[in-house]
Design an enzyme around this catalytic site. Sequence first.
Site, PDB file in Angstrom:
ATOM      1  NE  ARG A  64      20.531   4.245   8.220  1.00 28.75           N
ATOM      2  CZ  ARG A  64      21.357   3.910   7.206  1.00 28.75           C
ATOM      3  NH1 ARG A  64      21.049   2.893   6.419  1.00 28.75           N
ATOM      4  NH2 ARG A  64      22.446   4.595   6.976  1.00 28.75           N
ATOM      5  CD  GLU A  79      22.993  -0.741  10.532  1.00 26.64           C
ATOM      6  OE1 GLU A  79      23.807  -0.255   9.719  1.00 26.64           O
ATOM      7  OE2 GLU A  79      22.163  -0.066  11.148  1.00 26.64           O
TER       8      GLU A  79
END
Lengths: 488, 778
Positions: B322, B725
């Site tokens: 990620r 997030e």
Amino acid sequence: MSDAIRFLLGGDVHTVKDVNPTMTVLDYVRQTLGRTGAKEGCREGDCGACTMVLGELRNGRVQYRAVNTCILFLPALDGKELVTVESLSAGDGSLHPVQQAMVDKHGSQCGFCTPGIVMALYELYLNDRTPDLDTVNDALAGNLCRCTGYGPIIAAAQSMGTYTSNDAEPNGAALKDIQRDRPLTITHESADTEQTFHYVAPQTLTDLHDLLEKSPKATILAGGTDVGLWVTKRLKDLNSIIDVTRVRELKQIIESKRDLTIGAGVTYTDLFAAIQSLHPSFGELVRRLGSVQVRNSGTMGGNIANGSPIGDSMPALIALGATLIVSSKNGTRELPIEDFFIAYGEQDLRPGEILERIRIPKPSASDKISVYKISKRFDQDISAACLAVRATIRQGTVADIRIGVGGLAAIPKRAPATEHALRGAALADLDIETACRALRNEFDPISDMRASAEYRLKATQSCLYKAYLEWTGESQALGVIGRDHAHG
Amino acid sequence: MRMDSSANPKIRGGVRQALTHDSAAKHVSGGAIYIDDMPEERGLLHLAFGKSEIANGKIVSMDLSQVRSSPGVELVLTADDIPGKNDVSPIAGDDLLFADKELSFVGQSLFVVAARERDLALKAAQRAEIVYASGEPALTIARASERGSVLEDPQVMERGNAPAALQHASHRLAGKLCIGGQDHFYLEGQVCHAIPDEDGGVLVHSSTQNPSEVQEIIARVLSIPSHAVAVEVRRMGGGFGGKETQPALLAAAAALVAVKAKRPARFRLDRDDDMIMTGKRHDFEAAYDVAFDESGSLMAADITLSSRCGCSADLSLAVNDRAMFHSDNAYYIPDVRITSHRFKTNTVSNTAFRGFGGPQGMMVIERIMDEIAMYLELDPIEVRRANFYGKSPRDVTPYHQKVEENVIGQIVQELTTSSDYVHRRDEIKAYNSENAFTKKGIALTPVKFGISFTARHLNQAGALIHLYKDGSVYLNHGGTEMGQGLFIKVAQVVAEEFQIDIDKIKISSTTTDKVPNSSPTAASAGSDLNGMAARDAATTLKARLIAFAAEKYDCAADLISFNDNQVLIGNNAVPFERLVEEAYFERVSLSATGFYRTPKIHYDRDTHSGHPFYYFGYGAAVSEVIIDTLTGEHRVLRTDILHDVGKSLNPAIDLGQIEGGFVQGMGWLTTEELYWDDRGELMTHAPSTYKIPVCSDRPAVFNMALWSKGRNPEETIYRSKAVGEPPLMLAISVFSALTDAVASVGAHRKMPMLDAPATPERVLMAVEEMRSLAAEAS
């Protein structure tokens, strides 16, 4: 003969018999009373999740103060009123203004810090129902929230005054009934460990001296913001405790024309006003020391007596030329505070002696006082380094100077070589660079998690430079990263 | 399918309404029950771990006799007592419940003590006599790199030919950036409570984002089927990723004790143990080499990311993936190569943390933007704009997914205006020229964050709805509540579907015996996945009720609808609860499961290409800071945020996520510093030494808004977007503004070597570097 601890809870007298005197208020309230609202977040008084409010009879009135109960020993409740988060809602479940404001402003997310925040705000509510942002920030400096970013909580604090309150009047009479005129004494046998725990809370200096003579090795307990951690973190058994927080003589603040004398048992909250009037920059240091909860329990005497090299008050006290009055059954002596610290963990306190008072000379009109604290976080942090200066400026000359330094050595210290470099210098041609070099040369700090040695040196040199700018009137150009800039 | 419904004022608590958190009144009155608040049963055992004191080496001998004879101790268990596998890892099989031979970090669990009281267990655990054979630990990325200590081979994500493009560049820059880790510091530490059952199974209340995984790991450790283990969680006192894999260690130990002792067992880690024993955000070291044209538009980038993963894999491969996925942030890079090194070190195994590697990747490209702007003497905002993804061919990510419906340009445009950025930048320039000792800085940074689990199979969710005869509704789903407001959002979806007041819906604990095989509540996907699954269950039940009503009232199905707590059947209006009761008497099933899986996503990890994200979340922030150039102390003066949550399910909850995420990110990049000594012992393991933001750290001026034009182009739950997030990364604006303020000391001639977290110390050291450069120049 062991006394029972008596305190007020919800208007009734609650009695606790045969309990380990180092049991924390939090553990007792959660485990024995089954009031699980308050939480343990850190067990060291740094997160505020365990905050409760204590009501204490002061000059006939009940004064309410928020405290960290995770490091507060149970006997501290004796003679007081305990207010928990469960106490705030009415019998019908309707919420207190503080609680309702928190709900309406979305002040909780995970909710774990919330009971502590509600109680910190409750103390604020009792004193100030329309607090400004600085006041809210101060009130909440000891309460960590990891979810909200604090905005909704600030909004709640600033709207709580708009709700109708059903707060009952403080019950001073009931508190009066549970005051005692003799020392609270507890003896407890632990069934698990077969150890005996002794606790006593004398009320007079004479009694204290007698007890110290009999038990010179007893742990002296004041606010417990440090000693509490010996139990909760180091898992130590404190088998003999002398609690000095009830000694009347240690709770006095006496002001004369020449000096201010603070009893070793006075909490930071209670001495704030006196210190603030002594000098605003010392006041600001005290405001940044710990949090409301820590200052409500912690004492300057304890801060000195435990000898921490990074205790926040010592550099300022050294710079101001404070002396310590130390006493025992055999008499009293007075010594400069810087002489009290011998080595790391070693203080000039003989068996049977107690730190009784701190005498701080008042600065004269020609004294310039500067106090600086350097930490990673502005509020509620332990200093990486601390520098305090008292410079007596007469006719453009540094007639006298005292510098106190924290965080640069194993003990709080004066900086004699630096003082020497500055004493007698005319401001007009004062060589501050040389003085800063002298400061660097006379200390050899460590690197640790708070800061590197290099940063500690650089930052304290900068602080000395800032003091110099204040003497020369250039401090306007300095700016301060603090309150002045907090509002943009 | 009606996906675009706006708030229906007729019912209380449909979607789009700014409802308070479902537990708010309980939070403020102390009535919300967390695991350690549960009543203590008779015979309850309290647990503590014995821990390794060395970072690398072997156990020569371990004498636990003193532990066993310590007051209050009832049971001590070691690796030898594990009936199943000594493995509490999520994937790779490399996390031990109890280490018995090799030791790989300070704080690794060696044994568990069960005692009558918690403090007695803690004291007993200290009395172990252990002889170690210490080895030389690899604590840092540098040391692990020297040793070649890695979790897997370097991963490369590549499009075009970056090395070749760099060779032919007109402008080229290279640099480095270190980015620190972060402790979750959830206020409720790791905790669980295990209750044995009569068949050798166990019910475990665990503060976990991932009940199904805890269930599977307990079954693995106890060597019993998953059906014998139930894991339940009503709420967590914060998670942030720290309770995605980490709870399994405690839960397995507690389950083992409970089953062995046939007594309930509670395990709550002390804060210090929690910080020492559980994983954190990965710290990274990045290097970059970039080429660009006169406008600042990137031509090529070669980025190398190295991270400290700790002693085991945990989720590190996905975290590092990620980081690669977000090394582009919102910017198109024509030729790009991203190389990722995953180092295995003798430190606690790092894990998921809000953003999951994305923030670290994003930090690098934002540093690059700032450096290009400085090099070309352009406003950084112009350089950022010049690089935003655009129309084909400028719409392809380094992993070959196309960026469709890109809104970052619009958001940044609006925010630039609303924050008065241009004017304030001039004001700051003037301020800095007039002030010798304090300097200000400002920065606008964008966020584009990919939404979906990159592990495809995790993009699924289940839900369960019961209708009772009185018309009340029981709602359950696989998502967990950690404060983010998932439960209220999903309940709002169900209220909207049935068009009933939300008070009629019971929100219930997440538990593995109601919804099985759930995915962790993570990747911001909680409401996307569980909202859709609950909606699916509601749709099933509505279809049954409609079919029943059509027959009973002899009405065409398409003339039946749900409205204002009633069911409209042709010209009749029947109260919802009456229709439900009538359906019961006609033997209609009133319980249904729902299921959802995210469409469109696929990814080939071998080539690091595909379509890993269903869509992107966007936002941008402007932060203004002031620094004291004598001490390095600093403050954030003002922050403006504009964030896209699509069409919000609950604006109050979403704003809470945005502000909370931002402040948490600000802490990561400023005051939160993790410090290990040279033995590998974490020295910042409590709030006294590890400093998360307090109230006064919040920017005094804080303007925050949801982007009014936001609407998810994909068919997500009511066209909302994930919010958990992305806002954390808005805090990069603070780091960038601090860099700007430091750079002003050197008249913006050189990029300061400022690493994260920008503590006062790092800021001062960077300022000094600027000063000495300025001195050399003059």
